[in-house]
Design a protein around this motif. Sequence first.
Motif, PDB file in Angstrom:
ATOM      1  N   ALA A  34       0.821  -1.208   0.000  1.00 10.72           N
ATOM      2  CA  ALA A  34       0.000   0.000   0.000  1.00 10.72           C
ATOM      3  C   ALA A  34       0.859   1.263   0.000  1.00 10.72           C
ATOM      4  N   GLY A  75       2.611   4.832  -3.720  1.00  5.37           N
ATOM      5  CA  GLY A  75       1.387   4.618  -2.967  1.00  5.37           C
ATOM      6  C   GLY A  75       1.096   5.694  -1.942  1.00  5.37           C
ATOM      7  N   ASN A  76      -0.114   5.562  -1.380  1.00  4.47           N
ATOM      8  CA  ASN A  76      -0.565   6.527  -0.381  1.00  4.47           C
ATOM      9  C   ASN A  76      -1.118   5.843   0.865  1.00  4.47           C
ATOM     10  N   GLY A  77      -0.899   4.536   0.967  1.00  5.91           N
ATOM     11  CA  GLY A  77      -1.399   3.786   2.111  1.00  5.91           C
ATOM     12  C   GLY A  77      -2.694   3.053   1.838  1.00  5.91           C
ATOM     13  N   ASN A  78      -3.333   3.346   0.707  1.00  9.83           N
ATOM     14  CA  ASN A  78      -4.586   2.692   0.343  1.00  9.83           C
ATOM     15  C   ASN A  78      -4.273   1.444  -0.477  1.00  9.83           C
ATOM     16  N   PRO A  79      -4.550   0.247   0.054  1.00  9.65           N
ATOM     17  CA  PRO A  79      -4.209  -0.976  -0.673  1.00  9.65           C
ATOM     18  C   PRO A  79      -5.035  -1.185  -1.936  1.00  9.65           C
ATOM     19  N   GLU A  80      -6.115  -0.453  -2.094  1.00  7.38           N
ATOM     20  CA  GLU A  80      -6.960  -0.601  -3.287  1.00  7.38           C
ATOM     21  C   GLU A  80      -6.416   0.202  -4.467  1.00  7.38           C
ATOM     22  N   ARG A  81      -5.485   1.130  -4.219  1.00  3.14           N
ATOM     23  CA  ARG A  81      -4.913   1.969  -5.286  1.00  3.14           C
ATOM     24  C   ARG A  81      -3.642   1.322  -5.825  1.00  3.14           C
ATOM     25  N   CYS A 103      -1.774  -7.009   8.062  1.00  3.87           N
ATOM     26  CA  CYS A 103      -1.002  -5.822   7.679  1.00  3.87           C
ATOM     27  C   CYS A 103       0.408  -5.973   8.245  1.00  3.87           C
ATOM     28  N   GLU A 122      -6.003  -5.599   9.980  1.00  2.36           N
ATOM     29  CA  GLU A 122      -6.519  -4.343   9.427  1.00  2.36           C
ATOM     30  C   GLU A 122      -7.599  -3.719  10.318  1.00  2.36           C
TER      31      GLU A 122
END
Length: 148
Positions: A20, A35-41, A84, A106
Amino acid sequence: MVKHFIDKVLITLEVGDRTALLILVARDGSVHRKGNGNPERTDLVLAQGISHAGHFEALMMTIDESIFNHSGVIRLPNLVGRECRLSLIFQGKNDVDFSFRVIYGEESEGPPQELAQILINAVKLTEGWYQEQLKPEAAEKKWWQVWK
């Protein structure tokens, strides 16, 4: 006192099977971030470059020397949600290496506040640089276009 021996810091946050966030800052000014910490991105690119804005020095100023007395792996009990893994690696000359890894759920208790704060500070300190690197015109600039 070990902080003055450290010359690079790598921070990664993995959620499930995805990275993430990855941030590497070094004393020589090199910065790498994805990344920005969002695992969906998963579409965010790895930005690499040299910055003279003092990201490494600014991050090191926020770190309390006492954390280096407690390096190692912590696996928190009662994981809820996706696994995580927060890793912080501090390296330097003469085999200086302090590594921290916290494994947690999480949706359960997160990493110790001292380590979470280092992650938050690293994101804040590199955010402006990262957003600048992600701009399309930064990639399109030619070496001879000094006015861009």
